[in-house]
Write an enzyme that holds these catalytic residues in place. Structure first.
Site, PDB file in Angstrom:
ATOM      1  CE1 TYR A  11      48.301  84.064  79.741  1.00  0.00           C
ATOM      2  CE2 TYR A  11      46.920  84.259  77.782  1.00  0.00           C
ATOM      3  CZ  TYR A  11      47.147  84.520  79.126  1.00  0.00           C
ATOM      4  OH  TYR A  11      46.218  85.237  79.842  1.00  0.00           O
ATOM      5  N   GLY A  36      57.008  79.548  72.672  1.00  0.00           N
ATOM      6  CA  GLY A  36      56.925  79.211  74.095  1.00  0.00           C
ATOM      7  C   GLY A  36      58.217  79.530  74.838  1.00  0.00           C
ATOM      8  CE1 TYR A 140      44.493  80.492  65.975  1.00  0.00           C
ATOM      9  CE2 TYR A 140      42.839  82.170  66.456  1.00  0.00           C
ATOM     10  CZ  TYR A 140      43.627  81.104  66.868  1.00  0.00           C
ATOM     11  OH  TYR A 140      43.538  80.651  68.154  1.00  0.00           O
ATOM     12  CG  ASN A 169      39.020  88.271  73.490  1.00  0.00           C
ATOM     13  OD1 ASN A 169      38.050  87.856  72.873  1.00  0.00           O
ATOM     14  ND2 ASN A 169      39.866  89.128  72.967  1.00  0.00           N
ATOM     15  CG  HIS A 188      46.585  89.009  72.796  1.00  0.00           C
ATOM     16  ND1 HIS A 188      47.646  88.145  72.740  1.00  0.00           N
ATOM     17  CD2 HIS A 188      45.669  88.547  71.912  1.00  0.00           C
ATOM     18  CE1 HIS A 188      47.372  87.191  71.863  1.00  0.00           C
ATOM     19  NE2 HIS A 188      46.179  87.410  71.346  1.00  0.00           N
ATOM     20  CG  PHE A 207      43.474  98.689  67.068  1.00  0.00           C
ATOM     21  CD1 PHE A 207      44.398  99.678  66.767  1.00  0.00           C
ATOM     22  CD2 PHE A 207      43.953  97.439  67.453  1.00  0.00           C
ATOM     23  CE1 PHE A 207      45.773  99.442  66.851  1.00  0.00           C
ATOM     24  CE2 PHE A 207      45.312  97.183  67.531  1.00  0.00           C
ATOM     25  CZ  PHE A 207      46.219  98.187  67.233  1.00  0.00           C
ATOM     26  NE  ARG A 281      43.158  93.721  65.898  1.00  0.00           N
ATOM     27  CZ  ARG A 281      43.454  93.063  67.015  1.00  0.00           C
ATOM     28  NH1 ARG A 281      44.667  93.156  67.521  1.00  0.00           N
ATOM     29  NH2 ARG A 281      42.564  92.340  67.639  1.00  0.00           N
TER      30      ARG A 281
HETATM   31  N1  UDP Z   1      42.739  96.336  70.669  1.00  0.00           N
HETATM   32  C1  UDP Z   1      43.024  97.705  70.679  1.00  0.00           C
HETATM   33  N2  UDP Z   1      44.328  98.090  70.738  1.00  0.00           N
HETATM   34  C2  UDP Z   1      45.374  97.186  70.798  1.00  0.00           C
HETATM   35  C3  UDP Z   1      45.074  95.812  70.790  1.00  0.00           C
HETATM   36  C4  UDP Z   1      43.752  95.424  70.720  1.00  0.00           C
HETATM   37  O1  UDP Z   1      42.126  98.546  70.630  1.00  0.00           O
HETATM   38  O2  UDP Z   1      46.538  97.629  70.832  1.00  0.00           O
HETATM   39  C5  UDP Z   1      41.352  95.911  70.595  1.00  0.00           C
HETATM   40  C6  UDP Z   1      41.046  95.017  69.400  1.00  0.00           C
HETATM   41  O3  UDP Z   1      40.682  95.797  68.286  1.00  0.00           O
HETATM   42  C7  UDP Z   1      39.883  94.170  69.923  1.00  0.00           C
HETATM   43  C8  UDP Z   1      40.157  94.071  71.429  1.00  0.00           C
HETATM   44  O4  UDP Z   1      41.075  95.114  71.727  1.00  0.00           O
HETATM   45  O5  UDP Z   1      38.681  94.860  69.753  1.00  0.00           O
HETATM   46  C9  UDP Z   1      40.764  92.744  71.817  1.00  0.00           C
HETATM   47  O6  UDP Z   1      41.857  92.483  70.961  1.00  0.00           O
HETATM   48  P1  UDP Z   1      42.891  91.303  71.221  1.00  0.00           P
HETATM   49  O7  UDP Z   1      43.941  91.391  70.156  1.00  0.00           O
HETATM   50  O8  UDP Z   1      43.337  91.337  72.630  1.00  0.00           O
HETATM   51  O9  UDP Z   1      42.026  89.981  71.053  1.00  0.00           O
HETATM   52  P2  UDP Z   1      41.136  89.433  69.826  1.00  0.00           P
HETATM   53  O10 UDP Z   1      39.742  89.948  70.084  1.00  0.00           O
HETATM   54  O11 UDP Z   1      41.744  89.894  68.560  1.00  0.00           O
HETATM   55  O12 UDP Z   1      41.217  87.951  70.003  1.00  0.00           O
END
Ligand code: UDP
Length: 328
Positions: A11, A36, A140, A169, A188, A207, A281
């Site tokens: 990406y 990829g 990670y 992000n 994401h 989440f 999450r």
């Molecule tokens: N998030 C959510 N539902 C989803 C995927 C992500 O509520 O199906 C929330 C997640 O908990 C975080 C934000 O969106 O607070 C961004 O998550 P993402 O996985 O895009 O990026 P990260 O912050 O993990 O790098």
């Protein structure tokens, strides 16, 4: 400049390849295509192979007279890294070291490294500057920080100069709609919101609604992938001009909650998006917002797509014109 981009079919990698090519660099991509997409690399030499293949790396360095490397190839899912740390240490650290060793052996001494805000862990202050303590809370972030550590010592001993870019992000897609985000599985927020808007999934699960934030949902700093790509190009130029090894944050400095992202996406797509409220999450900090003043000041970086609505619009154009992604 002659540049090798590892993970250039992914990406952020593929957007950076486009950016570098538009600036008249000669780019070669090395990608094992585990994540990829061949379709993300058009009109650019793509070598199908792995960064652990030292012989192949040395061949590429020689054949294309490589002067700098941009290193994206890595595993990058927080949740997966917690379940499978071994794979993350192998892909991100062991293979990363193989790349550094091959560079040193071949006399390639400029590196731009794809790092992450996950190196900081739970924030102790906001916005997060580069001086914030690095205390990753998942493998990670730990593996990205481990390679940064090795890079520092390789600089001191072998003169390998690097710029490590710690992204917040990444979001959005190339406004010309040529390429965009296509992960399998997708985890994401923005692509999942848009998949739900497109009717490809029944709903978007939020989440956690009990975070200490204004609306109870997590706050993140979304940065357009083309703005990230431009930062890599600036870092390469700066290294060529003698920049000492450096670490830079990359974000817009604005935090948006999950609900704000959903509301903005509804404006973009022009209809309501089905959501379901779920639990937190594991491992998600409440607020992650970047202080990116250092890269602005030192490299002259400025975001072109700082506005969340614009970021989501470019993502929507890609997702609505490529509902099945690249190759399917
Ligand atoms: N998030 C959510 N539902 C989803 C995927 C992500 O509520 O199906 C929330 C997640 O908990 C975080 C934000 O969106 O607070 C961004 O998550 P993402 O996985 O895009 O990026 P990260 O912050 O993990 O790098």
């Amino acid at each position: 400049m002659n540049i090798l981009v590892t993970g250039g079919a992914g990406y952020i990698g593929s957007h950076t390849v486009l950016e570098l090519a538009s600036r008249n660099h000669r780019v070669v991509v090395l990608d094992n295509l585990s994540k990829g997409h061949r379709g993300a690399v058009r009109g650019i030499e793509l070598v199908h192979g792995d960064t652990s293949d030292t012989r192949l790396l040395k061949e590429i360095f020689k054949k294309y007279n490589i002067e700098a490397v941009v290193h994206f190839a890595a595993s990058s899912l927080v949740g997966e890294s917690v379940r499978q740390p071994a794979g993350y240490y192998h892909n991100n650290v062991v293979k990363g070291l193989a790349l550094l060793d091959a560079m040193v052996d071949s006399g390639v001494r400029r590196l731009v490294f794809s790092s992450t805000a996950a190196v900081y862990g739970e924030p102790v202050e906001t916005p997060i500057s580069e001086a914030h303590p690095a205390a990753p809370t998942n493998p990670y972030g730990a593996t990205k920080l481990a390679l940064e550590g090795a890079m520092r010592w390789y600089d001191q001993a072998y003169g390998l100069r690097f710029a490590s870019l710690r992204y917040f992000n990444a979001a959005g897609a190339d406004p010309a709609e040529e390429i965009g985000e296509d992960h399998d599985p997708e985890t994401h927020l923005i692509p999942l919101v848009l998949k739900s808007a497109a009717g490809l999934t029944p709903y978007l699960e939020v989440f956690g609604t009990d975070y200490p934030t204004p609306d109870g949902t997590c706050v993140r700093d979304y940065i357009h992938v083309n703005d990230l790509a431009a930062a890599h190009a600036l870092a390469l130029d700066a290294l060529a001009a003698g920049l000492p090894s450096s670490v830079y944050n990359l974000g817009n400095g604005n935090g948006y909650s999950v609900l704000e992202v959903i509301r903005t996406a509804e404006e973009v797509v022009g209809k309501p998006i089905n959501i379901k409220y779920g639990t937190r999450r594991p491992g998600d900090p409440a607020v992650l917002v970047a202080g990116s003043g250092k890269i602005m000041k030192e490299l002259g970086w400025q975001p072109r797509f700082a506005d969340l609505k614009t970021i989501i619009e470019t993502a929507w154009r890609w997702h609505s014109s490529h509902p099945a992604g690249f190759d399917k």
